[in-house]
Design a protein around this motif. Sequence first.
Motif, PDB file in Angstrom:
ATOM      1  N   ALA A  28      -2.279  11.231  -1.738  1.00  0.00           N
ATOM      2  CA  ALA A  28      -1.892  10.042  -2.540  1.00  0.00           C
ATOM      3  C   ALA A  28      -1.174   8.381  -2.182  1.00  0.00           C
ATOM      4  CB  ALA A  28      -0.637  10.765  -3.426  1.00  0.00           C
ATOM      5  N   PHE A  29      -0.988   8.708  -1.343  1.00  0.00           N
ATOM      6  CA  PHE A  29       0.524   7.361  -0.020  1.00  0.00           C
ATOM      7  C   PHE A  29      -1.150   6.536   0.648  1.00  0.00           C
ATOM      8  CE2 PHE A  29       1.315   5.848   4.246  1.00  0.00           C
ATOM      9  CZ  PHE A  29       2.206   4.785   3.067  1.00  0.00           C
ATOM     10  N   GLU A  30      -2.548   7.536   0.541  1.00  0.00           N
ATOM     11  CA  GLU A  30      -3.572   6.608   1.113  1.00  0.00           C
ATOM     12  C   GLU A  30      -3.988   6.149   0.533  1.00  0.00           C
ATOM     13  OE1 GLU A  30      -6.296   7.863   4.025  1.00  0.00           O
ATOM     14  OE2 GLU A  30      -5.456   8.265   5.771  1.00  0.00           O
ATOM     15  N   GLU A  31      -4.456   6.795  -0.887  1.00  0.00           N
ATOM     16  CA  GLU A  31      -4.635   6.050  -2.394  1.00  0.00           C
ATOM     17  C   GLU A  31      -3.984   4.710  -2.142  1.00  0.00           C
ATOM     18  OE1 GLU A  31      -6.282   8.687  -5.383  1.00  0.00           O
ATOM     19  OE2 GLU A  31      -7.318  10.434  -3.699  1.00  0.00           O
ATOM     20  N   ALA A  32      -3.293   5.113  -2.776  1.00  0.00           N
ATOM     21  CA  ALA A  32      -2.264   4.303  -3.585  1.00  0.00           C
ATOM     22  C   ALA A  32      -1.683   3.371  -2.882  1.00  0.00           C
ATOM     23  CB  ALA A  32      -0.937   4.982  -4.070  1.00  0.00           C
ATOM     24  N   GLY A  33      -1.531   3.155  -1.701  1.00  0.00           N
ATOM     25  CA  GLY A  33      -1.058   2.326  -0.906  1.00  0.00           C
ATOM     26  C   GLY A  33       0.610   2.337  -0.764  1.00  0.00           C
ATOM     27  N   GLU A  34       0.842   3.319  -1.554  1.00  0.00           N
ATOM     28  CA  GLU A  34       1.985   2.998  -1.228  1.00  0.00           C
ATOM     29  C   GLU A  34       3.332   5.151  -1.862  1.00  0.00           C
ATOM     30  OE1 GLU A  34       4.265   1.300  -4.851  1.00  0.00           O
ATOM     31  OE2 GLU A  34       2.285   0.591  -5.372  1.00  0.00           O
ATOM     32  N   LEU A  35       4.111   4.700  -1.615  1.00  0.00           N
ATOM     33  CA  LEU A  35       4.890   6.322  -1.597  1.00  0.00           C
ATOM     34  C   LEU A  35       6.096   6.243  -2.465  1.00  0.00           C
ATOM     35  CD1 LEU A  35       4.406   8.988  -2.546  1.00  0.00           C
ATOM     36  CD2 LEU A  35       5.394   9.493   0.162  1.00  0.00           C
ATOM     37  N   THR A  36       6.698   7.091  -3.275  1.00  0.00           N
ATOM     38  CA  THR A  36       8.643   6.881  -3.316  1.00  0.00           C
ATOM     39  C   THR A  36       8.650   8.193  -3.033  1.00  0.00           C
ATOM     40  OG1 THR A  36       8.262   4.822  -4.782  1.00  0.00           O
ATOM     41  CG2 THR A  36       9.719   6.465  -5.025  1.00  0.00           C
ATOM     42  N   ILE A  37       9.513   8.263  -1.996  1.00  0.00           N
ATOM     43  CA  ILE A  37      10.064  10.040  -2.100  1.00  0.00           C
ATOM     44  C   ILE A  37      11.545   9.413  -2.315  1.00  0.00           C
ATOM     45  CG2 ILE A  37      10.992  11.448  -0.651  1.00  0.00           C
ATOM     46  CD1 ILE A  37       9.206  10.616   1.849  1.00  0.00           C
TER      47      ILE A  37
END
Lengths: 247, 247
Positions: free
Chosen positions: A137-146
């Motif tokens: 998901a991080f690679e696809e969106a270019g971002e991630l919230t934990i």
Amino acid sequence: MKLSVHFTPVGLSSNMIAGRPVLVVDILRASTTIVAALANGGRAVLPAASAEDALKLAQNLERDDVLLAGERRLEKIPGFALGNSPLEMTPETVGGKTLVMATTNGTPALLAAEAGRPVIIGAAVNFTAAAEAAARAFEEAGELTILCAGREKQFALEDAYAAGRFAQAIVPGKLRRRLEMNDAAIAARELVRRYGTKWTSALNASAAARDLKALGFRADLKFAAEPDRYEVVPILNDRRVTLPERG
Amino acid sequence: MKLSVHFTPVGLSSNMIAGRPVLVVDILRASTTIVAALANGGRAVLPAASAEDALKLAQNLERDDVLLAGERRLEKIPGFALGNSPLEMTPETVGGKTLVMATTNGTPALLAAEAGRPVIIGAAVNFTAAAEAAARAFEEAGELTILCAGREKQFALEDAYAAGRFAQAIVPGKLRRRLEMNDAAIAARELVRRYGTKWTSALNASAAARDLKALGFRADLKFAAEPDRYEVVPILNDRRVTLPERG
């Protein structure tokens, strides 16, 4: 690429995460318990904001299919079938059932994250599987919230450590230099330097662990600290946490 | 002995701190600015919850004695005499004046702390003096709360680092084993391991520093990172921050 950690859901607005990937952690104990419930045959977990909300949600479902679960001050809510212990989530108990769940910190965090896409539920017990899903998901969106559940709107060591562990697993080494991290992500990473890969050390240092031990939940703590017991990746969508890969 | 760190004022209730010592830090920039203002001859700083609140408070004071100070999104509030920069707090400007101050994070933290006794204002610029005052209060009371202003109700690296630095300075080595620390205090300590005693490193890693630089406040950042420029210890009492040792 952008990695944000939030130590509590406070101050996280839905427009910060709408349509973007979120990984929710509440190691002691809701995310651990949800993983166990679904891995052991539970059909879905519906997060509820309160015990009252859980009762209302349950009224709209077939009585035989539903189990009320949750805690207040770590103990089972009176009248509920289950507490918030992963050890209660046996195949015999939860198989085929929908759990409506109200906990102090975990379910509010899930509700705060629900605008995300996907919303992944992570714990030590599904660490590798959840990290792989979050990395995609991080690679696809270019971002991630934990998003850490925290405790009573405050910092919780075990969730912050988990955030650091997930961050480390999710971000490939080659990306780390180009990575934009928020302040909490930087601090979470330091906790991993301190505690290394031993979930037990980090969990045992937390106030939540002390409180669980004092109330006789020592076995829950041990369970929550055992990585990769399960390979399932619970996803929150439309107010239901399920294992969508099962179809 | 008990040492609690709070990364934001959220979830801190007045009964948790009523009558007990609290050290408030908002390194970038309110606590730095307050120290500078009082060290340079300001008579008092009155924290206000909002710009509107500041205007109301100012109306009850002699016009010639009052300066309105504060920021929104780091910039000076329109119509106010001063922003929230420590560099504005020169003897010529603030000498003999009462500042009524509204900032995004710092003044809400002071208001959240006001039930404490004493409420000490700490920054790098008065580090040793504030740590000594906090250590005395800690020994007397057997406990201390370090309250970080944070940013927009969330974790701020520079304040968490400052909390770790103060914790380390305040707790004598011989007491550390018997010390009860909350989760945030443990994490703050790790930041000190990471950044050592260099205020500049920790401050420069923060999101607040990036934003200040982007808006041209690079000199504020440098000022805030210089330890022990002053020996004053501002105390909040009855809604006024003053230097009580001056009598």
